[in-house]
Write a protein that holds these residues in place. Structure first.
Motif, mmCIF file in Angstrom:
data_model
loop_
_atom_site.group_PDB
_atom_site.id
_atom_site.type_symbol
_atom_site.label_atom_id
_atom_site.label_comp_id
_atom_site.label_asym_id
_atom_site.label_seq_id
_atom_site.Cartn_x
_atom_site.Cartn_y
_atom_site.Cartn_z
ATOM 1 N N VAL A 1 0.827 -1.208 0.000
ATOM 2 C CA VAL A 1 0.000 0.000 0.000
ATOM 3 C C VAL A 1 0.861 1.259 0.000
ATOM 4 N N VAL A 2 2.030 1.175 0.616
ATOM 5 C CA VAL A 2 2.933 2.325 0.660
ATOM 6 C C VAL A 2 3.912 2.306 -0.508
ATOM 7 N N ALA A 3 4.491 1.133 -0.801
ATOM 8 C CA ALA A 3 5.597 1.058 -1.770
ATOM 9 C C ALA A 3 5.131 1.211 -3.212
ATOM 10 N N VAL A 4 3.992 0.646 -3.570
ATOM 11 C CA VAL A 4 3.563 0.697 -4.975
ATOM 12 C C VAL A 4 3.278 2.129 -5.428
ATOM 13 N N PRO A 5 2.476 2.912 -4.676
ATOM 14 C CA PRO A 5 2.313 4.314 -5.112
ATOM 15 C C PRO A 5 3.629 5.091 -5.101
ATOM 16 N N ALA A 6 4.487 4.805 -4.109
ATOM 17 C CA ALA A 6 5.772 5.505 -4.073
ATOM 18 C C ALA A 6 6.628 5.137 -5.280
ATOM 19 N N GLY A 7 6.645 3.853 -5.647
ATOM 20 C CA GLY A 7 7.392 3.449 -6.833
ATOM 21 C C GLY A 7 6.848 4.082 -8.097
ATOM 22 N N ALA A 8 5.508 4.155 -8.198
ATOM 23 C CA ALA A 8 4.908 4.809 -9.367
ATOM 24 C C ALA A 8 5.256 6.290 -9.405
ATOM 25 N N LEU A 9 5.261 6.933 -8.238
ATOM 26 C CA LEU A 9 5.643 8.342 -8.188
ATOM 27 C C LEU A 9 7.096 8.539 -8.606
ATOM 28 N N GLY A 10 7.979 7.673 -8.111
ATOM 29 C CA GLY A 10 9.384 7.770 -8.518
ATOM 30 C C GLY A 10 9.564 7.565 -10.005
ATOM 31 N N LEU A 11 8.811 6.621 -10.575
ATOM 32 C CA LEU A 11 8.882 6.397 -12.020
ATOM 33 C C LEU A 11 8.403 7.629 -12.781
ATOM 34 N N ALA A 12 7.313 8.231 -12.322
ATOM 35 C CA ALA A 12 6.799 9.422 -13.014
ATOM 36 C C ALA A 12 7.798 10.571 -12.959
ATOM 37 N N VAL A 13 8.437 10.768 -11.809
ATOM 38 C CA VAL A 13 9.439 11.832 -11.691
ATOM 39 C C VAL A 13 10.614 11.557 -12.625
ATOM 40 N N ALA A 14 11.037 10.304 -12.718
ATOM 41 C CA ALA A 14 12.143 9.960 -13.614
ATOM 42 C C ALA A 14 11.778 10.213 -15.073
ATOM 43 N N LEU A 15 10.545 9.895 -15.452
ATOM 44 C CA LEU A 15 10.120 10.126 -16.836
ATOM 45 C C LEU A 15 10.071 11.613 -17.155
ATOM 46 N N LEU A 16 9.679 12.413 -16.170
ATOM 47 C CA LEU A 16 9.658 13.865 -16.397
ATOM 48 C C LEU A 16 11.068 14.445 -16.417
ATOM 49 N N ALA A 17 11.930 13.943 -15.543
ATOM 50 C CA ALA A 17 13.291 14.484 -15.466
ATOM 51 C C ALA A 17 14.131 14.082 -16.675
#
Length: 916
Positions: free
Chosen positions: A388-404
């Motif tokens: 519940v904590v790690a999956v949204p956090a991983g998705a957020l990290g992936l989104a930031v990487a795609l934007l960066a």
């Protein structure tokens, strides 16, 4: 169990929001870095490929398909129809369709047309003639897209009046501004081109054009249509050889049949420029295959079916791709080494975070197991709670990487972020399942000095030792590229893991050795008057064995940092030595002829100049009876020997080069190995550029020398040369802080000035090299950051117990200063072990792996030549700095914890029922 899982998760998130937020931050950061790395690598590799194609130029990288004119056995009307725009355009479309992905043509820079293969001499007297007896020559070119790729400077674009045939008497044409200027062509000029069995073809110039993109593939693939060539006819002993101009007359595509009536042998062509936006490094094999298919494969067969059975393809794109592939294969494994090291430390930190959470909740899990919770049910609850904590956090990290990092492939980034998320989700459940696989209320003590490793652990460690030894041996034998030649496909993952495995094995060995010094120091410490030292050693000895896990992360990070720092230092050293070998000193002032008499003195007075060595260079000297070409340098032996000693470029004793007292004796010479092998030690004549001859005898042999960057040189005392040959042509300038602007002002326009610093900066000419360095440094920095985080997690796990200990000891009279010393001394054994072990392991890894690593590809472009071996060497700063930083960090954290604990009262720490 399933029905209570959602309630369990909600309860855990409400009761421990801080732990959940910390886990989310860790997962998001790690997922972001993991997803950004492959995309950044793709961006740099793609940029390097595009740069390689751009530097090669359209003339080499474009694909030029050409076909002879239709056969003479065909009716004249069909021959003319084959050259008309309708037929050529249809064939051009089929040629474009035959280009196979991943190779793609750029329609905006591609073209088709008809041109005369042979240039045709034109005898109009008003055309420019550099040599009066040689008339200029022209090519007739009927090319598509002329209006889209040029601007009309004067006149108008050419047009075809009616249907043009091979018998047409007059056609219109245009020329570029450069052709008009150099060949004296104006709007309205008529050029008479010789024809076959009829009067010359009159070509009326109706416009002068300016190319819109003169360096684009449309114009640069066949530069003769843009810029005329001045052809020189080489003749012996003629200082001014005859010459003539060769230019192009640009006809409209509809006028192409007129070329059949000339003597120029009209050929059809289809010019394909590769699309830079479609070039991707991960598709390099496919690109090479597509080019090969167009040169002599199935795609060429389809093109021949659509155009002509004799169509041929010419291009150097395959050589450009091969050269880039060699560069990439030499760089990619080095980047993989850093990436694997950083990923290993990050994985250890994620596992430590799960282990820390499992240790803090040991009593809770033991109680659940005692009350009947199944191991499977407990694992499922914990997995859902973490997910519940790690999956949204991983998705957020992936989104930031795609934007960066917007460039690069998506799939590797998603896989990397997904792997991080999976490890984060599995760390806590697996650790809890392993610790509570049997139901027990109290676990056995796991003191470091008393625990004995199990047989399974011993077998696992021995297995890792064998794998690490195999990886190291593979890297030493095959090199980082995975092939005996050191080039080709990227090395396998086992080779990339070698430095990390060396660190892992060293960590396991140090963990086994760690209890021994503690046992040896415990008894002497017991005889000390104060209790702090004895208590600190006792505390370090009673540390549970699982708490030694941070040593694995710290040691791996220190090994990777030392290895990476040595790589970066070796790259910098290689570039410095290569630049020094190319320039010969800190600056070089050289000209084709003699320098002005007062120039050396002006240069000596320039700011920052310490020494100026004068050299007389003759690159046209001919040595021996076979008149082999050599570069002869005349120098002052004492000053030149001092320069060679300072630069390390073939140092020698100056007196060995002095001219003998007997003027008839041969001049002693310093020679390169190739010249020495050819002439030996016997005297031989050297013919100089001014026609004089001197006799020399090789007295010294050196691989390199400051005056001549390349091989094939002789260095003699300039006092033994003629006055004309001994005139200064080159100045080698040394100085710690040269002022480039002042030096160039002192030289003026007398000669070009080359600086070693500028030469070194020019070596990084590919985004692949600069990007690899950036990624390498970033991976090492990330590994160091995660090592620090691992240390913080380890200390955070012991923080409550340490705070309670200090509180109890303060009630017994322990001062705050003694409390700080206690925490520092307790942390020092592991810190010293990690620092010393990290430095030693980093040095050992560099020494073990250096024979298999060549830094030339990462340090230098293909055009540069390395001076000496570009192998990996241990960098003392890279070994010592991470180790000292880790030691200071541990001490600083211990002092900070003691200070923070001292701010709170003992009553707050020692509460009733506290189980710490």
């Amino acid at each position: 169990m399933r029905s209570v899982a959602p309630a369990w998760v909600r309860t855990r998130l409400r009761t421990a929001p801080g732990a959940a937020a910390a886990l989310a931050l860790l997962v998001a950061l790690t997922a972001c870095l993991a997803a950004a790395f492959p995309r950044a690598l793709d961006r740099y590799e793609d940029g390097g490929l595009v740069r390689a194609v751009e530097q090669a130029g359209p003339k080499r990288t474009s694909l030029l398909l050409s076909a002879p004119p239709p056969g003479l056995q065909l009716p004249q009307q069909k021959r003319e129809q084959a050259l008309r725009p309708g037929t050529m355009g249809r064939q051009y479309a089929e040629v474009l369709e035959a280009v196979r992905r991943p190779l793609a043509a750029d329609p905006g820079q591609s073209a088709y047309g008809v041109t005369t293969r042979e240039s045709i001499a034109v005898h109009d007297p008003w055309l420019a003639r550099p040599s009066r007896r040689l008339p200029p020559q022209v090519h007739l070119v009927a090319r598509s897209g002329l209006a889209e790729h040029s601007s009309v400077r004067a006149g108008r674009l050419p047009r075809a009046s009616g249907e043009v045939t091979a018998r047409t008497a007059e056609v219109e044409a245009a020329v570029t501004a450069e052709t008009a200027e150099k060949m004296r062509i104006e709007v309205g000029s008529v050029v008479h081109v010789p024809a076959v069995s009829r009067p010359p073809l009159a070509v009326r110039v109706t416009g002068i054009l300016t190319p819109r993109e003169p360096d684009g593939a449309y114009w640069a693939t066949q530069p003769l249509i843009r810029t005329p060539d001045l052809i020189r006819i080489r003749m012996p002993d003629d200082p001014d050889p005859p010459k003539y101009w060769v230019g192009s007359l640009l006809l409209p595509p509809e006028a192409a049949p007129a070329l059949l009536g000339t003597t120029g042998y009209a050929v059809r062509y289809w010019q394909l420029a590769p699309d830079p936006g479609a070039l991707h490094a991960h598709e390099l094999d496919g690109l090479e295959s597509a080019v090969a298919s167009l040169e002599s494969g199935p795609d060429l067969g389809r093109i021949r079916e659509a155009t002509d059975p004799n169509t041929q393809t010419s291009t150097d794109l395959d050589e450009v791709l091969l050269s880039y592939g060699l560069l990439r294969s030499g760089i990619a494994p080095l980047v993989a080494v850093a990436a694997v090291g950083g990923a290993t430390v990050a994985a250890v930190v994620l596992l430590m975070a799960g282990g820390l959470a499992a240790d803090r909740r040991r009593a809770e899990f033991a109680l659940l197991r005692a009350r009947g919770a199944s191991l499977r049910g407990l694992t499922g609850r914990l997995c859902a709670e973490t997910a519940v904590v790690a999956v949204p956090a991983g998705a957020l990290g992936l989104a930031v990487a795609l934007l960066a990092v917007p460039e690069g492939r998506l799939l590797p980034a998603v896989v990397a972020a997904g792997a991080v998320t999976v490890v984060a989700c599995a760390a806590l459940p697996l650790r809890a399942a392993f610790a509570h696989r049997t139901v027990r209320v109290h676990g056995p003590r796991q003191d470091t000095v008393s625990v004995r490793p199990s047989r399974r652990r011993t077998v696992a460690e021995l297995t890792l030792l064998v794998i690490a030894a195999g990886a190291v041996e593979a890297l030493r034998r095959r090199g980082v590229s995975g092939s005996p030649e050191g080039a080709g496909a990227s090395g396998d993952q086992l080779v990339s893991l070698a430095p990390v495995l060396v660190g892992v094995i060293a960590a396991l060995v140090l963990v086994r050795l760690y209890p021994w010094p503690l046992r040896l120091l415990t008894r002497p410490a017991g005889r000390l008057r104060g209790a702090v030292g004895h208590l600190a050693l006792a505390r370090a000895a009673r540390t549970s064995a699982p708490a030694v896990l941070p040593l694995l992360a710290l040691l791996t990070a220190l090994t990777t940092a030392a290895f990476g720092g040595s790589v970066l230092a070796g790259v910098a050293d290689t570039r410095v030595r290569a630049a020094l070998g190319a320039i010969g000193a800190d600056a070089r002032v050289g000209a084709d002829g003699p320098l002005p008499a007062g120039l050396p003195e002006r240069v000596r007075r320039a700011p920052g100049v310490q020494e100026v060595t004068e050299v007389s260079l003759d690159h046209q000297a001919e040595a021996g009876d076979d008149l082999a070409r050599v570069s002869l340098a005349g120098v002052d032996p004492a000053g030149y020997a001092a320069l060679a000693g300072r630069t390390g470029l073939g140092a020698f004793p100056g007196e060995r080069l002095r001219r003998p007292a007997d003027a008839r004796a041969p001049l002693p010479a310093l020679a390169s190995p190739s010249v020495a092998d050819r002439h030996g030690t016997r005297p031989f004549p050297v013919r100089l550029d001014d026609g004089t001859t001197v006799t020399v005898r090789i007295a010294l042999v050196r691989d390199r020398t400051p005056a001549v960057p390349g091989p094939g040189f002789l260095v003699v005392d300039r006092a033994g040369l003629t006055e004309k040959t001994a005139r200064t042509t080159t100045l080698l300038v040394t100085g710690d802080r040269l002022d480039a602007d002042a030096l160039r002002r002192a030289v003026g326009r007398s000669a070009p000035v080359d600086l070693r610093s500028e030469e070194r900066a020019a070596y990084v000419d590919s985004p692949l090299q600069s990007g690899a360095e950036t990624l390498y440094a970033g991976a090492v920095a990330a590994g160091a950051g995660y090592a620090v985080l691992a240390l913080l997690l380890a200390l955070l796990r012991a923080a409550p117990e340490r705070a309670a200990l200090l509180a109890r000891l303060r009630t017994m009279g322990l001062t705050r200063a003694q409390g700080r010393r206690l925490l520092v001394l307790e942390s020092l054994p592991q810190a010293l072990l990690a620092a010393a072990g990290g430095a030693l392991t980093g040095w050992a890894a560099v020494r073990l792996l250096a024979p298999g690593i060549d830094l030339t590809a990462l340090a230098l472009p293909p055009r540069a030549t390395a001076v000496g071996e570009s192998t990996l060497r241990a960098d003392p700063l890279s070994l010592a700095l991470p180790a000292v930083a880790a030691l200071l960090l541990v001490v600083g954290i211990a002092v900070g914890q003691a200070w923070w604990t001292g701010r709170r009262s003992s009553v707050q720490e020692l509460r009733a029922g506290d189980a710490r």
